[in-house]
Enzyme design. Sequence first.
Site, short mmCIF file in Angstrom:
data_model
loop_
_atom_site.label_atom_id
_atom_site.label_comp_id
_atom_site.label_asym_id
_atom_site.label_seq_id
_atom_site.Cartn_x
_atom_site.Cartn_y
_atom_site.Cartn_z
CD GLU A 31 0.24 1.11 3.16
OE1 GLU A 31 -0.18 2.18 2.68
OE2 GLU A 31 1.04 1.04 4.10
CE LYS A 38 -0.54 11.66 -0.29
NZ LYS A 38 -0.83 10.81 -1.45
CB CYS A 76 4.56 4.51 7.22
SG CYS A 76 2.90 3.88 6.97
#
Length: 459
Positions: free
Chosen positions: A154, A157, A266
């Site tokens: 993926e 954001k 992330c």
Amino acid sequence: MKITVFGSGYVGLVQAAVLAEVGHDVVCMDIDEKKVELLRQGHVSIFEPGLASLVREGLDGQRLQFTSDEKLAVQHGQVAFIAVGTPSQEDGSADLRYVLSVGDAVARHREKPLILVEKSTVPVGTGDTLRAHIEKALVKGGKLLQFDIVSNPEFLKEGSAVSDCRRPDRIVIGCEREEVRDVMRDLYSPFNRNHDRIMFMDLRSAELTKYAANCMLATKISFINQIAELAEHLGADIESVRQGIGADTRIGYHFIYPGCGYGGSCFPKDMRALIHSAEEAHCSSDLLQAVEAINQRQKHKLFERINAFYKGELRGKTFALWGLAFKPNTDDMRDAPSRVLLESLWAAGANVRAFDPEAMQETQHLYPDESKLMLMGTPESVLAGSDALIICTEWQQFKAPDFDLIKQRLKDPVIFDGRNLYDAERLARNGFHYFPMGRGESRTLPIPLQQWPHTSDVA
């Protein structure tokens, strides 16, 4: 197409809801029964613009259902996405226990052929590890099963994840067989009509693509933060520098905004994981380690400025804080710069009055018993009686405030800005002591009065 999504966290829930929106029959499975029950009622615990309404639409249209029954989930989909957590371990490596547990469930309950898709961010080689893990479990159970492993990372954001999922800029798919490519192309056809966004590659290249993308973006952030530090020492203005280098199309304007460091679910985790993978492969990770080190230092910059301005005398002072989430349009506080700042201020004996449009509940969860923290209902309410204003997150509502009101309510007209939101010269003319990132003191401070520290004393 019948689709299963394992994991109802940030990635899994967005992916499930968007796949259901275009007509797929989606089952989303999570081991947290309480969370599943809330989702069945349309209650989404994370904040992401547009997600809650999309989940309710999927439920109302009976294209999306939630379950904690792993057998039902495994048997439902012809394609099953793994979107479970891969948290960092102490050595920086990704914890794959939840990924492998999906493999165990597949070996226990699946009888028909299955395409198993890695959506979670996983280290290079995880697809091969997962395949071997499932095959071992199948042998142990005396079963045969045709299954394929696909990497489909993926690139969402936080804050625009629904939009990113609906209109992806690329769809990376790592797989080996042509038949699997056809199924994945069919699954993503609703998102691939304007022009071909699908990039097919081998499994390991797809796994590495995700890490490389996130670490490249993190590198740009740490680079501009280091240039901002240099600008401060040389008397340059990082905003002018940013515009000058951003005009070069090879560099661009994205991710070259100086600030108080990156955070979230992330970048920090993926940077640590890629460093660990490089070490395991006996490869150099000098650049990646430097990016990580710069970011860790950057998170302390705001506190260092505040502490220097007040000459280390922070005990008993109260600071107004705007912004707690690591970025706007999310309530995520994982690795947020605000947490480093808060904990440093409290350790120095200071109090904080804080406001964030979405992250208040998460802050309360993280610091339930902190007596030096007061969460307020509006950005204006944190100002009254505070010694200075600090900005950690660039929410839209902070970008054009009433500076007269700020000056009136603060004890002193001092702003420490970790996101460079304001015109430094305008604030200087209005009598503010304004400390942005990398702007150069000479053009950001008003003429010092006797009661203020001399500019050479201010970090």
